[in-house]
Scaffold this active site. Structure first.
Site, PDB file in Angstrom:
ATOM      1  N   ASP A  37       8.210   2.787  -2.478  1.00 48.70           N
ATOM      2  CA  ASP A  37       7.370   3.000  -3.649  1.00 48.70           C
ATOM      3  C   ASP A  37       6.155   3.839  -3.260  1.00 48.70           C
ATOM      4  O   ASP A  37       5.304   3.400  -2.492  1.00 48.70           O
ATOM      5  CB  ASP A  37       6.897   1.652  -4.211  1.00 48.70           C
ATOM      6  CG  ASP A  37       6.078   1.879  -5.467  1.00 48.70           C
ATOM      7  OD1 ASP A  37       6.661   2.335  -6.467  1.00 48.70           O
ATOM      8  OD2 ASP A  37       4.846   1.642  -5.444  1.00 48.70           O
ATOM      9  N   TYR A  42      -1.854   7.731  -4.075  1.00 47.70           N
ATOM     10  CA  TYR A  42      -2.094   6.988  -2.835  1.00 47.70           C
ATOM     11  C   TYR A  42      -2.542   7.900  -1.690  1.00 47.70           C
ATOM     12  O   TYR A  42      -3.135   7.431  -0.719  1.00 47.70           O
ATOM     13  CB  TYR A  42      -0.827   6.217  -2.396  1.00 47.70           C
ATOM     14  CG  TYR A  42      -0.350   5.182  -3.375  1.00 47.70           C
ATOM     15  CD1 TYR A  42      -1.203   4.632  -4.335  1.00 47.70           C
ATOM     16  CD2 TYR A  42       0.971   4.745  -3.351  1.00 47.70           C
ATOM     17  CE1 TYR A  42      -0.745   3.692  -5.239  1.00 47.70           C
ATOM     18  CE2 TYR A  42       1.426   3.791  -4.258  1.00 47.70           C
ATOM     19  CZ  TYR A  42       0.562   3.280  -5.200  1.00 47.70           C
ATOM     20  OH  TYR A  42       1.023   2.351  -6.094  1.00 47.70           O
ATOM     21  N   LYS A  69       4.744   8.553  -8.689  1.00 44.30           N
ATOM     22  CA  LYS A  69       4.059   8.307  -9.971  1.00 44.30           C
ATOM     23  C   LYS A  69       3.113   9.448 -10.301  1.00 44.30           C
ATOM     24  O   LYS A  69       2.543  10.070  -9.390  1.00 44.30           O
ATOM     25  CB  LYS A  69       3.259   6.998  -9.901  1.00 44.30           C
ATOM     26  CG  LYS A  69       4.026   5.827  -9.305  1.00 44.30           C
ATOM     27  CD  LYS A  69       3.257   4.523  -9.403  1.00 44.30           C
ATOM     28  CE  LYS A  69       3.940   3.432  -8.599  1.00 44.30           C
ATOM     29  NZ  LYS A  69       3.609   3.402  -7.168  1.00 44.30           N
TER      30      LYS A  69
HETATM   31  N1  LIG Z   1       1.827   0.755 -10.109  1.00 42.18           N
HETATM   32  C1  LIG Z   1       0.644   0.323  -9.742  1.00 42.18           C
HETATM   33  O1  LIG Z   1      -0.356   0.473 -10.460  1.00 42.18           O
HETATM   34  C2  LIG Z   1       0.514  -0.381  -8.425  1.00 42.18           C
HETATM   35  C3  LIG Z   1      -0.627  -1.141  -8.163  1.00 42.18           C
HETATM   36  C4  LIG Z   1      -0.701  -1.814  -6.934  1.00 42.18           C
HETATM   37  C5  LIG Z   1       0.332  -1.726  -6.019  1.00 42.18           C
HETATM   38  N2  LIG Z   1       1.427  -0.946  -6.289  1.00 42.18           N
HETATM   39  C6  LIG Z   1       2.541  -0.826  -5.323  1.00 42.18           C
HETATM   40  O2  LIG Z   1       2.927  -2.123  -4.860  1.00 42.18           O
HETATM   41  C7  LIG Z   1       2.833  -2.164  -3.447  1.00 42.18           C
HETATM   42  C8  LIG Z   1       2.501  -3.558  -2.995  1.00 42.18           C
HETATM   43  O3  LIG Z   1       1.322  -4.041  -3.603  1.00 42.18           O
HETATM   44  P1  LIG Z   1      -0.029  -4.258  -2.788  1.00 42.18           P
HETATM   45  O4  LIG Z   1      -0.031  -3.335  -1.607  1.00 42.18           O
HETATM   46  O5  LIG Z   1      -1.143  -4.201  -3.771  1.00 42.18           O
HETATM   47  O6  LIG Z   1       0.040  -5.775  -2.353  1.00 42.18           O
HETATM   48  P2  LIG Z   1       1.074  -6.821  -1.731  1.00 42.18           P
HETATM   49  O7  LIG Z   1       2.296  -6.163  -1.267  1.00 42.18           O
HETATM   50  O8  LIG Z   1       1.147  -7.942  -2.679  1.00 42.18           O
HETATM   51  O9  LIG Z   1       0.235  -7.359  -0.511  1.00 42.18           O
HETATM   52  C9  LIG Z   1      -0.058  -6.543   0.564  1.00 42.18           C
HETATM   53  C10 LIG Z   1      -0.977  -7.344   1.491  1.00 42.18           C
HETATM   54  O10 LIG Z   1      -0.260  -8.466   2.031  1.00 42.18           O
HETATM   55  C11 LIG Z   1      -0.229  -8.371   3.442  1.00 42.18           C
HETATM   56  N3  LIG Z   1       1.121  -8.817   3.824  1.00 42.18           N
HETATM   57  C12 LIG Z   1       2.304  -8.181   3.645  1.00 42.18           C
HETATM   58  N4  LIG Z   1       3.329  -8.919   4.095  1.00 42.18           N
HETATM   59  C13 LIG Z   1       2.802 -10.060   4.564  1.00 42.18           C
HETATM   60  C14 LIG Z   1       3.349 -11.216   5.162  1.00 42.18           C
HETATM   61  N5  LIG Z   1       4.667 -11.354   5.369  1.00 42.18           N
HETATM   62  N6  LIG Z   1       2.487 -12.209   5.542  1.00 42.18           N
HETATM   63  C15 LIG Z   1       1.167 -12.097   5.353  1.00 42.18           C
HETATM   64  N7  LIG Z   1       0.581 -11.023   4.790  1.00 42.18           N
HETATM   65  C16 LIG Z   1       1.393 -10.008   4.401  1.00 42.18           C
HETATM   66  C17 LIG Z   1      -0.530  -6.934   3.784  1.00 42.18           C
HETATM   67  O11 LIG Z   1      -1.242  -6.836   4.987  1.00 42.18           O
HETATM   68  P3  LIG Z   1      -0.730  -5.924   6.242  1.00 42.18           P
HETATM   69  O12 LIG Z   1      -0.395  -4.578   5.741  1.00 42.18           O
HETATM   70  O13 LIG Z   1      -1.922  -5.943   7.161  1.00 42.18           O
HETATM   71  O14 LIG Z   1       0.449  -6.671   6.801  1.00 42.18           O
HETATM   72  C18 LIG Z   1      -1.447  -6.509   2.630  1.00 42.18           C
HETATM   73  O15 LIG Z   1      -2.803  -6.859   2.878  1.00 42.18           O
HETATM   74  C19 LIG Z   1       1.790  -1.095  -3.121  1.00 42.18           C
HETATM   75  O16 LIG Z   1       1.822  -0.710  -1.762  1.00 42.18           O
HETATM   76  C20 LIG Z   1       2.185  -0.015  -4.086  1.00 42.18           C
HETATM   77  O17 LIG Z   1       3.321   0.682  -3.598  1.00 42.18           O
HETATM   78  C21 LIG Z   1       1.542  -0.321  -7.496  1.00 42.18           C
END
Ligand SMILES: NC(=O)c1ccc[n+]([C@@H]2O[C@H](COP(=O)([O-])OP(=O)(O)OC[C@H]3O[C@@H](n4cnc5c(N)ncnc54)[C@H](OP(=O)(O)O)[C@@H]3O)[C@@H](O)[C@H]2O)c1
Length: 304
Positions: A37, A42, A69
């Site tokens: 994604d 980004y 996106k």
């Molecule tokens: N469409 C939109 O508006 C939108 C908005 C937000 C996000 N997104 C997409 O969704 C993706 C994921 O969302 P997100 O990055 O906001 O949050 P997320 O995936 O819910 O959480 C990421 C966080 O969790 C940690 N993490 C990951 N796996 C883990 C595990 N097994 N144990 C403990 N901690 C863990 C990561 O730290 P580390 O990296 O240090 O491991 C990071 O701080 C984004 O990267 C993006 O591609 C889209």
């Protein structure tokens, strides 16, 4: 899972927001991730492209599902094209599997999330038509939206030639959005979960991952907190995109995830957390009334 255009979307995707190192992507590929994604906004698409390059060069492009996106400042038709072409160049790909409208909000050039200036000169239907032209040309295989309400999807369907196959939204036990997920599913639009672990605390602090209730379920399942949170969405048929730069966590989030299930009680304990709490919410993001639109209480989009 199969999307309404027939394409297969791997249930566990890899988020690339704040992923600046191509090595992270290469390791994700080695672990078996195939769904990436990405987004113009980004600023990480070059690193992702570098990470994917060898895999693609080995003739395996078709195994991948790559999403990008169109950012809020790029809603005008010429900017839609430019955004997509820039994403393709950075990702080093001739085409995307899915292109999303990042937010329903159109902004004037130079706007930032801290200082957005609405662009009244373009409609979502015009943005969508520009994206459809990219499908017609083969640059994009399918289209979707992100951060859209039921009503906004219904509005789009009134004029769309190529229907949205995905709505990517924040989904986790504190923000389950059951009506949005269920109603859109019946319309052929798959909701995909972003920030399924509660996010990176970029906008609001993550109050999900280490919650006591989540830990209790994880302990009873013999899994990690992250695994039970991802499974909660997967088990209700919602694909997840989790981000990590840590290879051990990347493995934990994917490998063996299809070999077990949450019990009814474990799932129900997580269901109880729902309170519509988002970690990605800006002062300018106006969330629609969750009861607006859909089958039970139709919106006025179709005149009924
Ligand atoms: N469409 C939109 O508006 C939108 C908005 C937000 C996000 N997104 C997409 O969704 C993706 C994921 O969302 P997100 O990055 O906001 O949050 P997320 O995936 O819910 O959480 C990421 C966080 O969790 C940690 N993490 C990951 N796996 C883990 C595990 N097994 N144990 C403990 N901690 C863990 C990561 O730290 P580390 O990296 O240090 O491991 C990071 O701080 C984004 O990267 C993006 O591609 C889209």
């Amino acid at each position: 899972m199969r999307l309404s255009n027939g394409a297969r979307l791997p249930m566990v995707g890899f988020g690339t927001a704040l992923v600046k190192d191509a090595v992270v992507i290469k390791k994700a590929l080695d672990l078996g991730y195939r769904h990436f994604d990405c987004a113009w906004f980004y600023g990480t698409e070059e690193a992702v492209g570098e990470g994917l390059a060898d895999f693609v060069a080995s003739g395996r492009r078709d195994e991948l599902f790559v999403v990008s996106k169109v950012w809020n400042t790029h809603h005008r038709p010429a900017d839609v094209r430019k955004s997509c072409e820039e994403s393709l160049a950075r990702l080093r790909l001739p085409s995307l599997d899915l292109l999303l409208v990042h937010w329903p909000n159109a902004w004037l050039p130079g706007s930032t999330p801290e200082a957005p200036q609405p662009d009244e000169g373009v409609t979502l239907a015009e943005t969508w038509a520009a994206m459809e032209a990219l499908v017609d040309e083969g640059k994009v295989r399918a289209l979707g939206v992100s951060n859209f309400s039921i009503k906004q999807v219904e509005e789009l369907l009134k004029t769309a030639r190529h229907k949205p196959v995905v709505n990517q939204v924040e989904l986790h036990p504190l923000c389950s959005q059951r009506k949005l997920v269920g109603v859109l599913r019946r319309m052929g639009v798959t909701c995909v979960a972003y920030s399924p672990l509660g996010g990176q605390s970029v906008v609001l602090p993550n109050e999900l991952l280490d919650r006591e209730e989540v830990t209790r379920v994880a302990q009873s399942a013999g899994k990690s907190n992250a695994q039970v949170l991802l499974k909660w969405n997967i088990q209700r048929g919602v694909p997840v995109i989790a981000k990590t730069v840590n290879p051990a966590r990347a493995e934990e989030n994917l490998v063996g995830m299809y070999d077990w299930k949450l019990s009814y009680e474990q799932k129900a304990a997580l269901d109880e957390l729902d309170r519509g709490q988002r970690f990605i919410s800006y002062p300018w993001s106006e969330w629609a009334d969750p009861e607006e639109g859909g089958v039970a209480k139709p919106s006025k989009a179709f005149g009924y």
